[in-house]
Write a protein that holds these residues in place. Structure first.
Motif, mmCIF file in Angstrom:
data_model
loop_
_atom_site.group_PDB
_atom_site.id
_atom_site.type_symbol
_atom_site.label_atom_id
_atom_site.label_comp_id
_atom_site.label_asym_id
_atom_site.label_seq_id
_atom_site.Cartn_x
_atom_site.Cartn_y
_atom_site.Cartn_z
ATOM 1 N N GLY A 219 -25.108 32.462 4.453
ATOM 2 C CA GLY A 219 -24.762 31.781 3.213
ATOM 3 C C GLY A 219 -25.800 30.755 2.802
ATOM 4 O O GLY A 219 -25.595 30.006 1.842
ATOM 5 N N GLU A 220 -26.929 30.747 3.503
ATOM 6 C CA GLU A 220 -27.977 29.763 3.250
ATOM 7 C C GLU A 220 -29.143 30.405 2.497
ATOM 8 O O GLU A 220 -29.626 31.471 2.871
ATOM 9 C CB GLU A 220 -28.489 29.201 4.587
ATOM 10 C CG GLU A 220 -29.641 28.233 4.451
ATOM 11 C CD GLU A 220 -30.214 27.814 5.804
ATOM 12 O OE1 GLU A 220 -31.206 27.060 5.818
ATOM 13 O OE2 GLU A 220 -29.680 28.277 6.841
ATOM 14 N N VAL A 221 -29.573 29.734 1.439
ATOM 15 C CA VAL A 221 -30.779 30.156 0.719
ATOM 16 C C VAL A 221 -31.966 29.484 1.398
ATOM 17 O O VAL A 221 -32.253 28.312 1.173
ATOM 18 C CB VAL A 221 -30.715 29.781 -0.774
ATOM 19 C CG1 VAL A 221 -32.021 30.151 -1.474
ATOM 20 C CG2 VAL A 221 -29.528 30.468 -1.449
ATOM 21 N N ASP A 222 -32.643 30.209 2.245
ATOM 22 C CA ASP A 222 -33.725 29.652 3.055
ATOM 23 C C ASP A 222 -35.065 30.166 2.538
ATOM 24 O O ASP A 222 -35.450 31.309 2.777
ATOM 25 C CB ASP A 222 -33.531 30.074 4.522
ATOM 26 C CG ASP A 222 -34.567 29.444 5.449
ATOM 27 O OD1 ASP A 222 -35.435 28.695 4.949
ATOM 28 O OD2 ASP A 222 -34.505 29.712 6.668
ATOM 29 N N MET A 223 -35.784 29.305 1.836
ATOM 30 C CA MET A 223 -37.070 29.711 1.267
ATOM 31 C C MET A 223 -38.132 29.935 2.347
ATOM 32 O O MET A 223 -39.184 30.524 2.068
ATOM 33 C CB MET A 223 -37.551 28.664 0.263
ATOM 34 C CG MET A 223 -36.627 28.494 -0.938
ATOM 35 S SD MET A 223 -36.199 30.069 -1.775
ATOM 36 C CE MET A 223 -37.812 30.581 -2.367
ATOM 37 N N ASN A 224 -37.864 29.495 3.565
ATOM 38 C CA ASN A 224 -38.796 29.785 4.659
ATOM 39 C C ASN A 224 -38.804 31.275 5.011
ATOM 40 O O ASN A 224 -39.727 31.754 5.680
ATOM 41 C CB ASN A 224 -38.427 28.972 5.906
ATOM 42 C CG ASN A 224 -38.670 27.485 5.708
ATOM 43 O OD1 ASN A 224 -39.660 27.088 5.091
ATOM 44 N ND2 ASN A 224 -37.759 26.659 6.218
ATOM 45 N N GLU A 225 -37.762 31.981 4.594
ATOM 46 C CA GLU A 225 -37.695 33.426 4.816
ATOM 47 C C GLU A 225 -38.630 34.184 3.879
ATOM 48 O O GLU A 225 -38.980 35.334 4.132
ATOM 49 C CB GLU A 225 -36.264 33.925 4.597
ATOM 50 C CG GLU A 225 -35.266 33.504 5.649
ATOM 51 C CD GLU A 225 -35.453 34.276 6.946
ATOM 52 O OE1 GLU A 225 -35.388 35.518 6.925
ATOM 53 O OE2 GLU A 225 -35.693 33.621 7.980
ATOM 54 N N VAL A 226 -38.984 33.533 2.781
ATOM 55 C CA VAL A 226 -39.724 34.222 1.725
ATOM 56 C C VAL A 226 -41.215 34.233 2.017
ATOM 57 O O VAL A 226 -41.835 33.196 2.261
ATOM 58 C CB VAL A 226 -39.473 33.550 0.364
ATOM 59 C CG1 VAL A 226 -40.297 34.230 -0.729
ATOM 60 C CG2 VAL A 226 -37.983 33.595 0.029
ATOM 61 N N HIS A 227 -41.790 35.418 2.015
ATOM 62 C CA HIS A 227 -43.245 35.566 2.095
ATOM 63 C C HIS A 227 -43.627 36.862 1.388
ATOM 64 O O HIS A 227 -42.773 37.733 1.161
ATOM 65 C CB HIS A 227 -43.732 35.564 3.555
ATOM 66 C CG HIS A 227 -43.155 36.642 4.416
ATOM 67 N ND1 HIS A 227 -43.578 37.958 4.352
ATOM 68 C CD2 HIS A 227 -42.166 36.615 5.345
ATOM 69 C CE1 HIS A 227 -42.898 38.680 5.228
ATOM 70 N NE2 HIS A 227 -42.028 37.904 5.835
ATOM 71 N N PRO A 228 -44.888 36.993 0.979
ATOM 72 C CA PRO A 228 -45.285 38.168 0.199
ATOM 73 C C PRO A 228 -45.035 39.472 0.942
ATOM 74 O O PRO A 228 -45.231 39.559 2.152
ATOM 75 C CB PRO A 228 -46.793 37.951 -0.030
ATOM 76 C CG PRO A 228 -46.983 36.474 0.104
ATOM 77 C CD PRO A 228 -46.003 36.036 1.141
ATOM 78 N N TYR A 229 -44.578 40.469 0.218
ATOM 79 C CA TYR A 229 -44.417 41.807 0.783
ATOM 80 C C TYR A 229 -44.895 42.839 -0.226
ATOM 81 O O TYR A 229 -44.994 42.558 -1.427
ATOM 82 C CB TYR A 229 -42.972 42.074 1.206
ATOM 83 C CG TYR A 229 -41.917 41.794 0.160
ATOM 84 C CD1 TYR A 229 -41.553 42.764 -0.770
ATOM 85 C CD2 TYR A 229 -41.265 40.564 0.117
ATOM 86 C CE1 TYR A 229 -40.575 42.521 -1.715
ATOM 87 C CE2 TYR A 229 -40.283 40.308 -0.835
ATOM 88 C CZ TYR A 229 -39.946 41.286 -1.745
ATOM 89 O OH TYR A 229 -38.983 41.036 -2.687
ATOM 90 N N ILE A 230 -45.227 44.020 0.275
ATOM 91 C CA ILE A 230 -45.820 45.066 -0.554
ATOM 92 C C ILE A 230 -44.768 45.983 -1.154
ATOM 93 O O ILE A 230 -44.962 46.557 -2.227
ATOM 94 C CB ILE A 230 -46.837 45.876 0.282
ATOM 95 C CG1 ILE A 230 -47.957 44.959 0.778
ATOM 96 C CG2 ILE A 230 -47.437 47.021 -0.522
ATOM 97 C CD1 ILE A 230 -48.909 45.621 1.762
#
Length: 451
Positions: A219-230
């Motif tokens: 239930g957490e929006v964790d921007m640390n999870e976000v990284h570029p993907y193809i």
């Protein structure tokens, strides 16, 4: 007489096709809901038409208006088809990671396409979300469709995709597997199926670099999870309003490489020319197959691969990203028993060359002089010459040798080697890192491709 009044009437009622070769070690039946039979080649046609019709119904979209949308390509195609038939203009905002083919196809059906940078946050004024919103406020008589938060998206699948799957499987479906992007397809379809049978498992397939999986679990929006993907067409760096996580049972993440490789596999082994999200959907199912039982009936949702001809289906693109495991000259040499290269000197006799061929059971011998590749001998060529002139076997090799074998770099792909080896030319040479020559014959290539 039966005909459709326009292209929009061909949306929906897409076929269900059983998978065979790629699921031969599965315990159950796996079906593909092949939605590239829609006119825009994806399931997005369903919700694109629904969003347009709902916008017309509530007065947001008026005659002569402009449809504005942020899209990775497929939603744009569906909206463009609706605009063609209904007489609207289209402006689509996409990202620079999307394939060129997607933009070209959208332009072909009359849309204006604006490309924005991928690696910026959604709220950044340069992001394709922000640019689309801004254009809708600046352009008179325009509507920002906003597939992410527009609940007509998931409603379209509740009304069409879900009922079709239920009817086509006669209510026997046990698992729905679908990539997760805007949330419309998986949530709308799941809501319908869960109403019919709450025990149906809904598995969402996500990509590493997206935050949706962690949000589902915590239930957490964790921007640390976000990284570029193809990967294209699914995964998000925010949570669209179309999501209702209560109807989803599991999220599974896959890698960029695995999704691309499985898309090519579906085309090669099943004849289904699918896109990145379809390959990723199947990869996710592969990772979860140990959860399946004999009587299960799994349905996957697949889109078309036409948008990925320059990417997933391009060997060079795949190799540059390390997605394609390419066998090379070096791999062939390394995979066989080590032995010195059998050669002859131009002054050796033909009889001596024939004796070497018989001793080592080989058909091709390079002719070397001062470590230079100056000619070649083939069993077939020698046989033909000696048959017509038996005394030839006492002559020197230099009088009967053929053209030298082609030389290539040590890392030349096997596919390239196969084009160099012909009826007239039975082998290819290369030097290793130490400067020693090695030979690869047509039989070496055949054996390597068979493994």
């Amino acid at each position: 007489m039966a005909w459709k009044k326009n292209i929009l009437e061909t949306i929906g009622n897409t076929p269900m096709i059983q998978l065979n070769k790629v699921v031969k070690d599965f315990p159950c039946t796996v079906l593909a809901k092949v939605d590239y039979f829609n006119p825009g080649n994806s399931i997005k046609d369903r919700m694109a038409l629904k969003m347009v019709e709902d916008a017309e119904a509530d007065g947001r979209l008026k005659p002569g208006g402009t449809i504005v949308e942020g899209t990775s390509g497929n939603t744009g195609m569906g909206l463009a088809l609706a605009a063609c038939v209904k007489g609207y203009k289209c402006i689509f905002v996409t990202t620079d990671k999307q394939s060129k083919e997607k933009a070209d196809i959208l332009k072909a059906v009359g849309a204006e396409v604006i490309v924005c940078p991928t690696n910026v946050m959604p709220e950044d004024p340069r992001s394709y979300y922000s640019v689309a919103k801004r254009l809708a406020t600046e352009i008179p008589n325009s509507v920002y469709m906003n597939q992410y938060d527009n609940l007509s998206n998931r409603q379209a699948h509740y009304e069409s995709t879900g009922p079709e799957i239920w009817e086509q499987t006669e209510g026997k479906i046990t698992h729905l597997v679908c990539t997760a992007g805007t949330g419309g397809t998986i949530v709308g379809t799941a809501k319908y199926l869960k109403e019919k049978n709450p025990n149906i498992q809904i598995w969402a397939i996500d990509v590493y670099g997206s935050l949706l999986t962690k949000y589902f679990r915590t239930g957490e929006v964790d921007m640390n999870e976000v990284h570029p993907y193809i990967s294209e067409g699914f995964g998000e760096d925010f949570v669209p309003q179309n999501y209702d996580m209560s109807v989803i049972d599991h999220f599974e993440q896959v890698t960029d490489k695995d999704g691309a490789v499985q898309a090519r596999r579906l085309a090669r082994e099943e004849g289904l020319f699918c896109g990145y999200s379809a390959g990723s959907c199947f990869q996710g199912l592969l990772q979860l197959k140990d959860r399946l039982k004999k009587d299960d009936l799994v349905v996957c949702i697949f889109h078309h691969g036409s948008r990925y001809v320059g990417k997933v289906y391009n060997d060079q693109w795949m190799m540059e990203r390390g997605f394609l495991d390419v066998k090379t000259f070096k791999d062939i040499v390394s995979g066989r028993s080590r032995q010195r290269l059998i050669t002859v000197h131009p002054s050796d006799t033909v009889a001596a060359a024939v004796a070497l061929m018989q001793q080592y059971d080989i058909e091709n011998i390079p002719v070397m002089e001062n470590d230079r590749n100056i000619g070649s001998l083939s069993e077939q060529g020698l046989f033909n010459k000696i048959f017509s002139d038996p005394d030839l076997k006492n002559q020197s090799v230099e009088f009967v040798m053929e053209h030298p074998y082609p030389e290539v770099s040590y890392d030349t792909p096997v596919e390239r080697l196969s084009s160099l080896i012909t009826r007239e030319n039975g082998a290819v040479l290369s030097k290793d890192e130490a400067g020693s020559y090695h030979i690869v014959t047509k039989y070496d290539v055949i054996n390597s491709l068979a493994k």
